[in-house]
Design a protein around this motif. Structure first.
Motif: not given
Length: 558
Positions: A380-383, A459-462
């Motif tokens: 997954p790209w964001v966990r 991705i470091v921030a969402l």
């Protein structure tokens, strides 16, 4: 007209440079290549600043700069090549990192600090004609510097280059070799002619086999690393296309502009190898599939499937890495379709935030995009992990320089959702704000960042939170990859990768001692807990232990 954009024109000496064979260097040893690129870019940036130049754009390993004087531009290029030649002597030939540089004087348009126009395009084409570690200049530059600099020049004659209507008269600058002598200034027309003859023989063989011609358009910007080879490939492909071209009734279909605002930011060391399409793909083109188009929103993909795919020839689709795009159909010819799609796309790009160069992605039903697909990390790209997520702070953004943090502070923090930041291992980053679907925003940021970095970003921030463990006690210096980290004993690297993969939550840290034996601090509730656990574990196996990784980052003392 209200809201009309005012563009400033001027004459400037344009300097274009990028690294020869950068894709291969990254593939062989990514971390070492990124470290050296950062050091080499400091040299390049320093020489440009001291010569009175201004860097107006970077794209990975490429640099675009303007100078008020052609003499200073050429003198700066010579200084850069001489300095980097000396640095390269410490490395074997296969690992040397050398720039090609092109310089011209031309009319350019300035908008928001960036420069556009034929002057920029010609400099990029001249860079493609330069030798590895060499410099190629236009006739206008040669006239300005020939009697002012004590160097030799070789007349290369008028050269046909992509998307420039008239031939460009080029000169090669003599550069010193490793032994201190100057390389002979020989023209390359013969070798280029041999390449063209080989391409025509290939094209003739394909025609003899009864292959159906494929119309291919290769639209190159300043990131094109191999213009001579692609010139030949395009000539062969167009010869095949003329055999099977059929007329179509004219009509047009507009393309929706993207709905989110997106920005690319590259630091001085922003690696981005862009690979050219090999000759074989000019003969057997990839079929256009809307769901595979990178950079654009899901809404644009749906519009392409609905309107572009069934539209009549002649048609074309152009885009930028920001996702600004346009397409046309039912034109008089493929050339007319290409020109119209690029013009419409560029108009939209110049009126959007962070304008970018438009490139053709498809002509007819064939993909003609000259760069490789952007690399993406595994899913997954964001966990989401409550133990490591914390409020986003531009001041704590890892790997990024102060200027980049200031830009994030001004443009990201208070911006509306959905928004995300993708980060590359060299500190380059891409962010967008005001998007619709989270998955769509994440994908587009990763694609754009990957295209710039030449390697997968994360991705470091969402929205308003860091979604990866961002070190605060220690300083992040890059991406951690256990399989290639030199501080870890070779026989232990697989174990490190396996144990980190199994530790899917909390703070994770890795420490090593002088013998490279690893210690682990896994699933910690805080960064300090993971650091202490890794050092304690390492001390039972090795001596003089130090922490080398926290979460996805390599680290050092803050």
């Amino acid at each position: 007209m209200a809201g009309q954009i005012v563009l400033k024109r001027k004459i400037a000496a344009i300097f274009a440079a990028d690294i020869a064979g950068y894709s291969r260097l990254v593939a062989e040893d990514e971390e070492e290549t990124l470290r050296r690129l950062a050091a080499y870019r400091e040299v390049v940036d320093d020489f440009i600043a001291r010569a009175g130049g201004r860097i107006f754009n970077t794209a990975g390993d490429a640099v675009l700069a303007e100078f008020p004087s052609a003499v200073e531009a050429v003198r700066c290029a010579i200084d850069i090549q001489e300095s980097l030649r000396t640095r390269n002597m410490a490395y074997p030939p296969s690992r040397q990192m050398s720039y090609r540089i092109g310089i011209t004087i031309g009319d350019v348009v300035e908008r928001d600090g960036d420069l556009l126009g034929d002057g920029v395009n010609i400099a990029a084409r001249l860079e493609g004609l330069a030798d590895v570690g060499g410099i190629c200049i236009s006739r206008a530059v040669h006239e300005q510097v020939a009697n002012k600099l004590s160097v030799q020049f070789a007349d290369m004659g008028a050269r046909e280059v992509k998307n420039i209507p008239t031939p460009v008269h080029a000169y090669r600058v003599a550069m010193r070799r490793e032994d201190g002598t100057y390389a002979p200034l020989q023209d390359k027309k013969a070798s280029r002619g041999g390449t063209l003859r080989l391409i025509w023989r290939i094209a003739a063989a394909v025609i003899a086999l009864g292959a159906v011609g494929v119309g291919t358009a290769l639209y190159l910007d300043y990131r094109d690393p191999h213009p001579r080879q692609r010139d030949a490939a395009k000539a062969a492909a167009e010869a095949l296309a003329r055999l099977s071209a059929t007329p179509a009734s004219p009509s047009s279909s507009p393309s929706p502009a993207p709905t989110a605002s997106s920005v690319v930011v590259q630091p001085a060391a922003a690696p981005q190898p862009q690979q050219s399409t090999p000759l074989s793909s000019a003969v057997a083109a990839e079929k256009f599939a809307p769901e595979a188009v990178p950079f654009v929103s899901e809404r644009t993909r749906i519009a392409l499937a609905r309107d572009y795919v069934p539209a009549p020839d002649h048609k074309a689709f152009a885009t930028t890495i920001n996702g600004v795009s346009a397409y046309v159909s039912g034109q008089a010819s493929d050339e007319a379709a290409k020109s119209a799609a690029l013009d419409q796309c560029q108009q939209r790009a110049e009126s959007s935030n962070g304008p970018r160069k438009c490139e053709l992605y498809a002509v007819g039903d064939n993909v003609v995009y000259v760069h490789s697909k952007p690399p993406l990390p595994p899913q997954p790209w964001v966990r989401h992990d409550p133990m490591t997520e914390r409020a986003f702070s531009a001041a704590e953004m890892p790997l990024v320089r102060d200027t980049g943090r200031a830009r994030l502070e001004a443009n990201y923090g208070a911006a509306r959702r959905t928004k995300a930041i993708a980060l590359g291992p060299g500190g380059q980053f891409f962010y967008s704000v005001g998007g619709d679907l989270v998955d769509d925003v994440v994908r587009r940021n990763l694609e754009a960042c990957g295209a710039q970095a030449g390697t997968a970003c994360i991705i470091v921030a969402l929205d308003d939170a860091f979604v990866v463990p961002v070190p605060a006690v220690m300083k992040a210096t890059g991406f951690f990859r256990a399989a290639s980290h030199q501080a870890i004993a070779a026989e232990s690297r697989e174990e490190v990768a396996r144990r980190l993969e199994a530790a899917t939550s909390g703070w994770n840290a890795v420490a090593v001692g002088t013998a490279g034996r690893p210690g682990f601090g896994l699933n910690g509730d805080r960064e300090e807990t993971a650091i202490g656990g890794a050092l304690a574990d390492c001390s039972t196996r090795d001596q003089d232990c130090r922490v080398i990784a926290i979460g996805p980052f390599t680290v050092e003392e803050n």
